[in-house]
Design an enzyme around this catalytic site. Structure first.
Site, PDB file in Angstrom:
ATOM      1  N   HIS A   1      -8.865  -3.149   1.577  1.00  0.00           N
ATOM      2  CA  HIS A   1      -9.938  -3.556   0.659  1.00  0.00           C
ATOM      3  C   HIS A   1      -9.800  -5.060   0.427  1.00  0.00           C
ATOM      4  O   HIS A   1      -8.895  -5.504  -0.259  1.00  0.00           O
ATOM      5  CB  HIS A   1      -9.848  -2.785  -0.658  1.00  0.00           C
TER       6      HIS A   1
ATOM      7  N   ASP B   1      -4.243   1.041   3.174  1.00  0.00           N
ATOM      8  CA  ASP B   1      -5.116   1.249   2.009  1.00  0.00           C
ATOM      9  C   ASP B   1      -4.822   0.172   0.957  1.00  0.00           C
ATOM     10  O   ASP B   1      -4.768   0.435  -0.236  1.00  0.00           O
ATOM     11  CB  ASP B   1      -4.944   2.656   1.420  1.00  0.00           C
TER      12      ASP B   1
ATOM     13  N   GLY C   1      -4.552   2.136  -7.066  1.00  0.00           N
ATOM     14  CA  GLY C   1      -4.402   1.288  -5.894  1.00  0.00           C
ATOM     15  C   GLY C   1      -3.104   0.518  -5.836  1.00  0.00           C
ATOM     16  O   GLY C   1      -2.483   0.222  -6.856  1.00  0.00           O
TER      17      GLY C   1
ATOM     18  N   ASP D   1     -15.338   5.030   1.606  1.00  0.00           N
ATOM     19  CA  ASP D   1     -14.004   5.073   1.009  1.00  0.00           C
ATOM     20  C   ASP D   1     -14.008   4.633  -0.452  1.00  0.00           C
ATOM     21  O   ASP D   1     -14.682   3.685  -0.827  1.00  0.00           O
ATOM     22  CB  ASP D   1     -13.034   4.183   1.781  1.00  0.00           C
TER      23      ASP D   1
ATOM     24  N   HIS E   1      -7.357  -0.003   7.310  1.00  0.00           N
ATOM     25  CA  HIS E   1      -7.831   0.412   5.981  1.00  0.00           C
ATOM     26  C   HIS E   1      -7.383  -0.588   4.918  1.00  0.00           C
ATOM     27  O   HIS E   1      -6.303  -0.491   4.337  1.00  0.00           O
ATOM     28  CB  HIS E   1      -7.299   1.808   5.643  1.00  0.00           C
TER      29      HIS E   1
ATOM     30  N   HIS F   1      -5.579  -5.457  -7.174  1.00  0.00           N
ATOM     31  CA  HIS F   1      -6.259  -5.495  -8.470  1.00  0.00           C
ATOM     32  C   HIS F   1      -5.764  -6.683  -9.275  1.00  0.00           C
ATOM     33  O   HIS F   1      -4.633  -7.134  -9.100  1.00  0.00           O
ATOM     34  CB  HIS F   1      -5.994  -4.222  -9.267  1.00  0.00           C
TER      35      HIS F   1
END
Lengths: 183, 429, 313
Positions: free
Chosen positions: B62, B305, B324, B152, B60, B309
C-alpha cells in the site's frame, strides 16, 4: 549493615521482676482495676500487655480487657522506610471510651511509634486517659512524649540498637544492646 | 556503463543456480552470470561473503498515494522498498481516488518514474471505487499498466459480482486478487479468535471469516474458469482448501505475508497496536501450517502487505487503532532471522517465493538473472545483525511489531535496472 | 510482602498467588476501619487519586472514591463519555494532563480492552484497572475472592460456578484467573453464544446446562445479563434466557448446602437471578459492596502507602 551483640542488659528473671513492679505501679496509680484496659502496640507490645494483665489478675483477681493496636496506617515514616510494612488487624474488642488505657510497647525511643499509637487509639474512641508503659526507655526522644511506667532506663548511642526478645514471639526472654557495624 | 557484481554466492531459483559466480550488468540489463568474469572497464561491486539474488518483488504494497500521503507516498514507499531489498512493487488500489481507471493508474506510473526508486506496477480495483457493486473497466486498467485487479482492504461481499469479475478478467489473463473476509463474521474483530482473544478480552476474528470466502471464491473461480489469487492467506483451513483446489486444477494462486509466517496471536497481549493487522496474527498451528506450505508449492509467493500508517492512527486504544504493519523494511530480515537461519525455510525457497514466482505469476520479465532481463538484483548479508528501529525507516509508517528486536540477515545492496539504489540499508541515490 | 515491584494493577492474570493473598490479608484490617465510627486513617495523606471513567459506573467509582477517602487520599472523579473523546483529545493527552497535575494513581474504567495496559505504558502514575472492555475487572474479582474467603474460611480448592454471559464478562475472566491460582475448579455456565472461544483451554469446565453446572458447587457467581446482547442475536428473548439460566431456588438446591451466591450488581431480578435467591441467606450481595471498599483500600495502601522506590522496583 550488620549488628553485633554488645551487652545483654536483661534476662528472663529481670523482665519478670520489672513487669511485676509495673503491674503494681499501674494498680497503685489507677487505684485498682476499675475502667482499666491494657492495649499493646503490635508486635511486642502485645505479649507485654497480656503479661501485665495476667499479673494484675494474680494480684487483684480481675481480668482487665486486653487489646492489640496495629499502628502501621498511622506511621509518619511510611515513605522513608526501606520496605513496606504489612498492615495487620487492630484487635480491641471493647469500647475504649471513658477507659483508662495503658498503652504498652517494648522500647521507647524517638516517640514516633507512640505518637502514631495515640492517633490510632483516639480514632477508636475517647478514653478517659492514656498511660504509657515500656520495658526499656533508651532516650533520644524526637517528640514530647514520656513514659508513665519504665522497666529500665538504658542510655544508648544512636549507633546502638536495643533488641527485645519475648518468649511468645522469639522463644526466649531477653533484652540486648547491639551495635551497627558498617560492612 | 558496466557493473560487475563479483564473488558472491549467486542464488537464482529460475536457473536452479546456487554457486559462487559473478554477475555482469551492462546498460541496465543482465549480461552474463558465471564464475571469474574479467571485465576491466566495469565498475566492481565486491559481493564476497554475500548472497546475490534476483531483485525481490513484492506484489502487495500500500503506497497510499494518491490521497493518503500522510501515511506514505510513492517516494517514501519505494525508498522503504529499496532499503528493504525490493526492486519491484505492486501497489494496491485503495487510494483516494481508487485506482479504478486509467487516469489514476497513469498517475501512479508517472509518479513512480518521477519520484520512485524501484519499479512500481499498479493493481486496479475489481469494482468501481472498490464499492463491490460494479466491476471496473479492466481493459482500461490493463492498458494503463495494471497487472491485476483487487479490492484489497475490502472484500467483494456480493458473490455475483465476484463471479462476474472472475469471468471478465479472463479476457486479460490477470488474476483477481481476493481479500477474503466475511465482514459479518469479522465485524468489530480485533485479533484472531481463539484462546488468546479470550485471554486478552479482544473481540476475535474467526478463521472462518477468511475461510468461508476462500471456499466461495474457489467455487466461483472453478465455475468461471477464472483466476483467483488469494492475498495474505492466514489460516490452516485456507491452505487445505487451496491445496485441494490446485489438485483438481482450479486456477488459484496465493501469497502469505512475513508477519503471518513469523508472529502469532500471543504477542497481541502487549496491546501494542502495531500487532493489529488484518487478517490478524493467527495461532501457532496456523503459522506452522503456513510455513510447511512454503515448501510444498501450495503457497506461490511471499508479499508484505506493507500497510503504513501515521503515528496517531496507531497511538491509541487498541480497538480504535488502524489495521496494518509497515513491513517493507523488515520482511527480509524477519524471514532470514526467524525462518532461514533456524533451518525452517531453505534460502533457495525464500528467494523463489520472492522473485521468480511472483514475476512469472504477473508475467513480469524480472525475478531471474537471465541475460537480457533488467538488472534487478538484491544482495543479502546473511550475517549482518541489526536492531529494528522504526524511527530509522524510510517508510513514513513506523508501525512495525518487530521493533526493538535484533535480527540477523539483512539486505546489503539493492540494484534496480543496473543502478545501485541502496547499500547496507541506506539509499545511495 | 507480596506486592513488590509492581507499578500497576492491570488484571489478575498478571498477579501471583502471593500478591493476591497479600491484598486479601490487608483488606481485613481495612474492613475493620470501614465498620468503625471514625472511618479514616491518615495513611495516604497528600496522595492524589483520580478516577477516570469512560463508562458510567456509580458503584465501582464510588467504591474507589470512598476507599481513597478512608485512607485520607485526595480523590477527584472524571467521567468522560467515549463518544466525546473520539472526537476530541487523545487518550495520551488526557493521561498526560492528569499526570502533570500531580496525580499519584489513576483508576481507569474503559469500554475498550487493554486501555489500562496502554495507559500504564505511557505514564509514570500508578494505574489501576477498574474494568476494561471484556478483558479484566480485577478489583471486582478480588472482592469476590475476599467475600468467599470470609464466608468459607478459604479460597482454596473450591468448586465455583460462574453463570451467565461469560463472553462479555470481564468479571468472569478476572475471577477465573484469580480462583485458578488457588486451585479452584471453575465452571462456566451459559449459552454457547455467550461463551468465549476456547474457554476450556483456560482450564475451566464449560456447561450449557445450568442444572449440570451447578451440581455440588461451593460458590455461584451470577453475572449481569445485558439486554443489548439480545438485539445482537445472541439469545432470542430475555424470557427464554431466564427460563434456561436464571438462578432460582430450585437450581441453588443443586449446589452444596452451604453454597454462597455472589452477584457483582446491579441485578436484573427475575432475569439472571430470582428475587427469592437474591434476598436469601445464601446471597452476600450487599456485603460484597463493603468488601469492595476494603480490597480497594488494601490495594491503594499496597500501591502507595510505602517507600516509593521499593514498590516501583
Amino acid at each position: 549493615m550488620k549488628f553485633i551483640e554488645k551487652n545483654r542488659i536483661m534476662d528472663e528473671a529481670n523482665i519478670k521482676r520489672v513487669l511485676t513492679r509495673i503491674s503494681h505501679e499501674i494498680l497503685e496509680r489507677n487505684k485498682g482495676v476499675q475502667n482499666l484496659a491494657i492495649i499493646g502496640i503490635r508486635r511486642r507490645g502485645g505479649p507485654l500487655a497480656e503479661r501485665l494483665a495476667e499479673n494484675i489478675k494474680e494480684i487483684e483477681g480481675v481480668q482487665v480487657p486486653v487489646g492489640i493496636l496495629d499502628i502501621t496506617l498511622y506511621r509518619d515514616d511510611l515513605t522513608t522506610l526501606g520496605s513496606q510494612p504489612m498492615v495487620r488487624r487492630t484487635e480491641v474488642p471493647f469500647d475504649i471510651t471513658n477507659q483508662a488505657i495503658v498503652l504498652t510497647d517494648d522500647v521507647l525511643y524517638t516517640g514516633r511509634t507512640v505518637r502514631a499509637a495515640l492517633d490510632a487509639l483516639i480514632d477508636l474512641g475517647r478514653p478517659r486517659c492514656i498511660q504509657l508503659a515500656v520495658l526499656v526507655d533508651r532516650g533520644h526522644r524526637e517528640l514530647p512524649i514520656k513514659a508513665d511506667y519504665v522497666g529500665k532506663n538504658v542510655p544508648t548511642s544512636k549507633r546502638e540498637t536495643i533488641t527485645v526478645r519475648l518468649r511468645e514471639i522469639d522463644g526466649k526472654d531477653e533484652v540486648v544492646i547491639e551495635e551497627i557495624i558498617d560492612t | 556503463m558496466k557493473l560487475l557484481v563479483k564473488g558472491g554466492r549467486v542464488i537464482d531459483p529460475a536457473n536452479n543456480l546456487d554457486e559462487i559466480a559473478d554477475v555482469l550488468v551492462e546498460d541496465g540489463l543482465i549480461r552474463r552470470v558465471e564464475p571469474g568474469i574479467n571485465e576491466p572497464e566495469a565498475e566492481i561491486l565486491s559481493a564476497e561473503g554475500k548472497v546475490v539474488c534476483p531483485g525481490f518483488i513484492d506484489i502487495h504494497v500500500h503506497l497510499r498515494e494518491p490521497g493518503y500521503e500522510y501515511k506514505e507516498d510513492i517516494a517514501s514507499g519505494t525508498r522503504a522498498a529499496a532499503a528493504g531489498g525490493f526492486t519491484s512493487l505492486c501497489c494496491m488500489p485503495n487510494t483516494n481516488p481508487v485506482i479504478d481507471n486509467n487516469a489514476v493508474a497513469d498517475f501512479i506510473r508517472r509518479r513512480a518514474q518521477e519520484t520512485g526508486v524501484v519499479n512500481v506496477y499498479p493493481i486496479g480495483s475489481i469494482t468501481k471505487k472498490q464499492e463491490g457493486q460494479e466491476i471496473s473497466e479492466m481493459a482500461d486498467l490493463v492498458a494503463a499498466g495494471c497487472v491485476a485487479v483487487s479490492d484489497d482492504g475490502r472484500p467483494v461481499m456480493n458473490a455475483e459480482i465476484m463471479r462476474r469479475a472472475l469471468e471478465y478478467s479472463r479476457i486479460f489473463n490477470i488474476p483477481v486478487i481476493a481479500h477474503c473476509e466475511d465482514v459479518n463474521l469479522s465485524e468489530d474483530g480485533l485479533m484472531h479468535e481463539g484462546y488468546y482473544s479470550t485471554l486478552y478480552g479482544l473481540k476475535g476474528i474467526p478463521a472462518a471469516a477468511e475461510e468461508v470466502m476462500v471456499a466461495r471464491d474457489l467455487l466461483l473461480a472453478e465455475a468461471a474458469q477464472g483466476w483467483v489469487h488469494f492475498a495474505h492467506i492466514s489460516t490452516r483451513g485456507t491452505l487445505e482448501m487451496i491445496r485441494q483446489a490446485k489438485q483438481r486444477g482450479v486456477r488459484v494462486t496465493c501469497e502469505v505475508s512475513p508477519h503471518h509466517l513469523t508472529l502469532t496471536d500471543e504477542i497481541v497481549g502487549s496491546y501494542d497496536t502495531d500487532t493489529k493487522v488484518n487478517p490478524p496474527l493467527r495461532s501457532q498451528e496456523d503459522v506452522l501450517a503456513l510455513r510447511a506450505a512454503l515448501e510444498n508449492g501450495v503457497i506461490d509467493c511471499i508479499a508484505t502487505d506493507h500497510a503504513p500508517h501515521e503515528f496517531e492512527a496507531k497511538d491509541c486504544e487498541y480497538p480504535l487503532a488502524a489495521f496494518g504493519i509497515s513491513g517493507l523494511e523488515t520482511a527480509v530480515p524477519a524471514l532470514l532471522n526467524d525462518l532461514v537461519h533456524p533451518g525452517k525455510l531453505e534460502l533457495m525457497d525464500m528467494v523463489r517465493l520472492m522473485t521468480v514466482n511472483p514475476a512469472r505469476m504477473l508475467n513480469l520479465n524480472r525475478g531471474a538473472l537471465i541475460p537480457g532481463y533488467p538488472a534487478d538484483i538484491t544482495i543479502l548479508d546473511l550475517e549482518a545483525e541489526k536492531t529494528v528501529e522504526p524511527n530509522q525507516f524510510y517508510s513514513k509508517g513506523k508501525n512495525n511489531p518487530y521493533k526493538g528486536r535484533i535480527l540477523r540477515g539483512w539486505p546489503w545492496a539493492t540494484i534496480v535496472d543496473g543502478q545501485v539504489v541502496a547499500l547496507e540499508g541506506k539509499l545511495v541515490i | 510482602m507480596g506486592f513488590k515491584g509492581r507499578k500497576d494493577l492491570l488484571g489478575l492474570q498478571y498477579l501471583t498467588r502471593d500478591e493476591i493473598t497479600t491484598i486479601l490479608d490487608v483488606a481485613m484490617p481495612m474492613k475493620d476501619i470501614i465498620l468503625r465510627d471514625i472511618k479514616k486513617v491518615p495513611t495516604l495523606r497528600g496522595k492524589v487519586m483520580v478516577t477516570l471513567f469512560y463508562e458510567p459506573s456509580t458503584r465501582t467509582r464510588t467504591s474507589f472514591e470512598l476507599a481513597g477517602k478512608y485512607l485520607s487520599a485526595d480523590t477527584v472523579n472524571l467521567t468522560v463519555s467515549t463518544s466525546s473523546v473520539q472526537k476530541g483529545e487523545s487518550l495520551r493527552d488526557t493521561i498526560k494532563t492528569i499526570e502533570v497535575m500531580g496525580t499519584d494513581v489513576v483508576v481507569i474504567r474503559h469500554s475498550m480492552s487493554g486501555v489500562p495496559n496502554y495507559v500504564a505504558q505511557n505514564t509514570s502514575m500508578r494505574v489501576i484497572n477498574a474494568g476494561d472492555g471484556i478483558h479484566e475487572h480485577p478489583t471486582q474479582a478480588l472482592l469476590d475472592m475476599y467475600s468467599i474467603r470470609e464466608k468459607k474460611g478459604t479460597v482454596e480448592n473450591l468448586k465455583v460456578a460462574i453463570l451467565g454471559d461469560i463472553l462479555h464478562s470481564r468479571v468472569a475472566r478476572s475471577n477465573i484467573f484469580g480462583l485458578q491460582k488457588f486451585g479452584c475448579e471453575v465452571r462456566v455456565i451459559g449459552p454457547p453464544t455467550l461463551m468465549p472461544p476456547d474457554i476450556e483451554k483456560i482450564g475451566v469446565k464449560k456447561y450449557f446446562n445450568t442444572e449440570e453446572g451447578l451440581e455440588g458447587v461451593d460458590v455461584i457467581n451470577v453475572l449481569r445479563i445485558q439486554k443489548e446482547r439480545q438485539r445482537r442475536g445472541l439469545f432470542p428473548t430475555l424470557d427464554e434466557y431466564a427460563n434456561l439460566y436464571c438462578l432460582t431456588r430450585d437450581r441453588v438446591a443443586l449446589a452444596q448446602p452451604d453454597v454462597l451466591v455472589l452477584h457483582p450488581g446491579p441485578m436484573n431480578r427475575g432475569v439472571e437471578i430470582s428475587s427469592e435467591v437474591a434476598d436469601s441467606q445464601v446471597a452476600v450481595i450487599n456485603e460484597q459492596v463493603t468488601n469492595g471498599v476494603a480490597v480497594r483500600m488494601a490495594l491503594l495502601y499496597l500501591m502507595m502507602g510505602g517507600a516509593r522506590d521499593e514498590i516501583a522496583g
